[in-house]
Design a protein around this motif. Structure first.
Motif, mmCIF file in Angstrom:
data_model
loop_
_atom_site.group_PDB
_atom_site.id
_atom_site.type_symbol
_atom_site.label_atom_id
_atom_site.label_comp_id
_atom_site.label_asym_id
_atom_site.label_seq_id
_atom_site.Cartn_x
_atom_site.Cartn_y
_atom_site.Cartn_z
ATOM 1 N N ASN A 1 -3.808 -6.575 -6.055
ATOM 2 C CA ASN A 1 -5.088 -5.752 -5.234
ATOM 3 C C ASN A 1 -4.585 -4.613 -4.959
ATOM 4 O O ASN A 1 -5.866 -3.728 -4.647
ATOM 5 C CB ASN A 1 -5.475 -6.812 -4.165
ATOM 6 C CG ASN A 1 -6.649 -8.127 -4.851
ATOM 7 O OD1 ASN A 1 -7.393 -7.668 -5.737
ATOM 8 N ND2 ASN A 1 -6.232 -9.008 -4.241
ATOM 9 N N ASP B 1 5.742 1.621 -7.819
ATOM 10 C CA ASP B 1 5.168 1.297 -8.804
ATOM 11 C C ASP B 1 5.051 -0.215 -9.264
ATOM 12 O O ASP B 1 4.388 -0.789 -9.513
ATOM 13 C CB ASP B 1 6.058 1.832 -10.063
ATOM 14 C CG ASP B 1 6.186 3.318 -10.057
ATOM 15 O OD1 ASP B 1 5.299 4.048 -9.924
ATOM 16 O OD2 ASP B 1 7.189 3.801 -10.246
ATOM 17 N N GLY C 1 -2.813 -2.536 -6.479
ATOM 18 C CA GLY C 1 -2.713 -1.787 -7.734
ATOM 19 C C GLY C 1 -1.072 -1.525 -7.963
ATOM 20 O O GLY C 1 -0.889 -0.737 -8.947
ATOM 21 N N LYS C 2 -0.551 -2.583 -7.782
ATOM 22 C CA LYS C 2 0.874 -2.566 -8.085
ATOM 23 C C LYS C 2 1.304 -3.297 -9.051
ATOM 24 O O LYS C 2 0.816 -4.688 -9.309
ATOM 25 C CB LYS C 2 1.734 -3.055 -6.676
ATOM 26 C CG LYS C 2 1.631 -2.045 -5.429
ATOM 27 C CD LYS C 2 2.315 -0.480 -5.742
ATOM 28 C CE LYS C 2 2.380 0.475 -4.773
ATOM 29 N NZ LYS C 2 0.685 0.658 -4.234
ATOM 30 N N HIS C 3 2.410 -3.172 -10.124
ATOM 31 C CA HIS C 3 2.763 -4.116 -11.167
ATOM 32 C C HIS C 3 3.656 -5.203 -10.260
ATOM 33 O O HIS C 3 4.140 -4.712 -9.218
ATOM 34 C CB HIS C 3 3.630 -3.444 -12.014
ATOM 35 C CG HIS C 3 2.859 -2.243 -12.856
ATOM 36 N ND1 HIS C 3 1.956 -2.630 -13.748
ATOM 37 C CD2 HIS C 3 3.172 -0.984 -12.868
ATOM 38 C CE1 HIS C 3 1.296 -1.454 -14.222
ATOM 39 N NE2 HIS C 3 2.167 -0.351 -13.737
ATOM 40 N N ASN D 1 0.759 -1.171 0.029
ATOM 41 C CA ASN D 1 -0.052 -0.153 -0.126
ATOM 42 C C ASN D 1 0.933 1.298 -0.053
ATOM 43 O O ASN D 1 0.346 2.317 0.103
ATOM 44 C CB ASN D 1 -0.980 -0.021 1.209
ATOM 45 C CG ASN D 1 -2.098 -0.871 1.043
ATOM 46 O OD1 ASN D 1 -2.729 -0.987 -0.108
ATOM 47 N ND2 ASN D 1 -2.102 -2.161 1.987
ATOM 48 N N LEU E 1 -2.560 -4.707 -14.780
ATOM 49 C CA LEU E 1 -1.349 -4.214 -14.365
ATOM 50 C C LEU E 1 -0.208 -5.327 -14.968
ATOM 51 O O LEU E 1 -0.696 -6.381 -15.700
ATOM 52 C CB LEU E 1 -1.136 -4.469 -12.699
ATOM 53 C CG LEU E 1 -2.145 -3.817 -12.132
ATOM 54 C CD1 LEU E 1 -2.270 -4.033 -10.523
ATOM 55 C CD2 LEU E 1 -1.177 -2.181 -12.121
ATOM 56 N N LYS F 1 -6.834 -6.196 -13.809
ATOM 57 C CA LYS F 1 -6.775 -4.727 -13.227
ATOM 58 C C LYS F 1 -5.807 -3.900 -14.127
ATOM 59 O O LYS F 1 -5.282 -3.047 -13.721
ATOM 60 C CB LYS F 1 -5.800 -4.955 -11.838
ATOM 61 C CG LYS F 1 -7.038 -5.654 -10.560
ATOM 62 C CD LYS F 1 -6.344 -5.313 -9.298
ATOM 63 C CE LYS F 1 -7.231 -5.518 -8.204
ATOM 64 N NZ LYS F 1 -8.371 -4.463 -8.209
#
Ligand SMILES: NC(=O)c1ccc[n+]([C@@H]2O[C@H](COP(=O)([O-])OP(=O)(O)OC[C@H]3O[C@@H](n4cnc5c(N)ncnc54)[C@H](OP(=O)(O)O)[C@@H]3O)[C@@H](O)[C@H]2O)c1
Length: 338
Positions: A87, A67, A89-91, A62, A117, A115
């Motif tokens: 989940n 990135d 939002g990270k690659h 989080n 990603l 997502k």
């Protein structure tokens, strides 16, 4: 995009090598580390000059200044930790093996794609200059049609029933830890096999101390592969074609030389005295400790807005997991919670 901002999930052996590799990548920074406790995160942060130190993997996932996260926990956690990062939002770049089995791999891929990603298996050897040279020679027809791949990765580990190389709950055994390198190499050269047969010697913990895999392809093409965690075997990989062969010396540890051997006489005049080939061993310019090359690939893909690498695609990682599931089924080896 400015520099790619990396976080590393875990602080073990390979996380340290990756941090060293990343220091050789000009357009990337290691900005965060997550560990199961704050002390190890701090120690890793001090060692590699990482500004954000997190005492949990959740906090790392989080971190808004990250990135892409490098998941470097033991095999059975790749699934859970990859889902955690996606989940958030990270690659993700996840260590090999991609997962414990194909079912997990499929779920990870589906989530990344849903997502939007980037996700890739950290099969770092694919990106090394020696592998680039090998692919170029093959594409240029230097060894004719590729007919046979021979590859091995074996080493003599100190036996520790509770360690990740042997403990079933940590995904122990040669196949998932080292067998995946020759297997992935065969995939890179010959693609998905038509037939798979294997043997294993299962040691005290019930995981494979050593194992062999024979892949068959249309037209008689073959891959002869092996791995071990309790036997030291000279580590080489060879690609043999109708006009010659390529030999990679120490292919799994950032090789700096590769040998190209071309048949110097017609196939009709086969001889067995070793004079059949014109051999040249070339030096391959190499930078960093080798882990930098996969990081460069990840950065280039993210900058291009890609969700997967062409060189280590998600469908191929899934296919490899399916093959390793099949191999384990041939031995009756299952892991806890499967
Ligand atoms: N690409 C390569 O060349 C290469 C080489 C070696 C290993 N690997 C892969 O990298 C992964 C990690 O291997 P490694 O050799 O780095 O292992 P390691 O030295 O044992 O480190 C694993 C790290 O994972 C974290 N972890 C989370 N849950 C754990 C648990 N239940 N038990 C132990 N550690 C746990 C720990 O970090 P924290 O304490 O910080 O949470 C630990 O330091 C494996 O999947 C392996 O296949 C790749």
């Amino acid at each position: 995009m400015e520099k790619i901002r990396w976080g590393t999930l875990s602080t073990g052996y390979i996380a340290n090598l990756f941090a060293e590799g990343l220091s050789a990548v000009a357009d990337a920074d290691l900005v965060a580390v997550g560990s199961r406790n704050r002390e190890t995160a701090d120690a890793f942060g001090d060692k590699w000059d990482v500004p954000h130190r997190h005492g949990s993997y959740e906090a790392l996932a989080n971190d808004p200044d990250v990135d892409v996260i490098y998941v470097a926990s033991p095999h059975p956690y790749h699934y859970e930790h990859t889902l955690l990062c996606l989940n958030a939002g990270k690659h993700v770049l996840v260590e090999k093996p991609f997962a414990m089995n194909a079912r997990q791999a499929k779920e990870m891929i589906d989530l990344a794609q849903a997502k939007g990603l980037f996700l890739m298996e950290a099969m770092w050897t694919r990106f090394l200059p020696a592998m680039v040279q090998t692919r170029r020679w093959i594409a240029d027809g230097e060894i004719g049609d590729v007919e046979l791949v021979r590859a091995n990765l074996s080493f003599m580990a100190a036996y520790n029933a509770a360690g990740r190389l042997f403990a079933p709950e940590l995904g122990g055994g040669a196949l998932l830890d080292v067998g995946i390198y020759p297997i992935s190499f065969a995939y890179m050269i010959l693609g998905s096999p038509q037939t798979v047969s294997s043997t294993a010697y299962l040691g005290e913990t019930g995981t494979d101390d050593r194992s062999t895999y024979t892949f068959g392809y249309p037209g008689g093409k073959t891959a002869l592969l092996s791995s071990a965690v309790r036997l030291s075997v000279p580590v080489e990989a060879e690609v043999i074609g109708t006009k010659g062969y390529i030999k990679l010396h120490q292919p799994w540890i950032n090789p700096r030389t590769v040998t190209l051997a071309r048949m110097s006489q017609s196939e009709a005049s086969l001889i067995f005295d070793g004079n059949l080939y014109d051999t040249q061993t070339v030096h391959v310019p190499t930078q960093g400790n080798g882990y930098n090359y996969e990081a460069v690939e990840v950065g280039a893909c993210i900058r291009a807005g890609k969700q997967e690498s062409d060189l280590m695609s998600l469908s191929e990682s899934l296919d490899i997991m399916e093959t390793m599931d099949l191999i384990r089924a041939q031995w009756g080896l299952t892991y806890p919670n499967e």
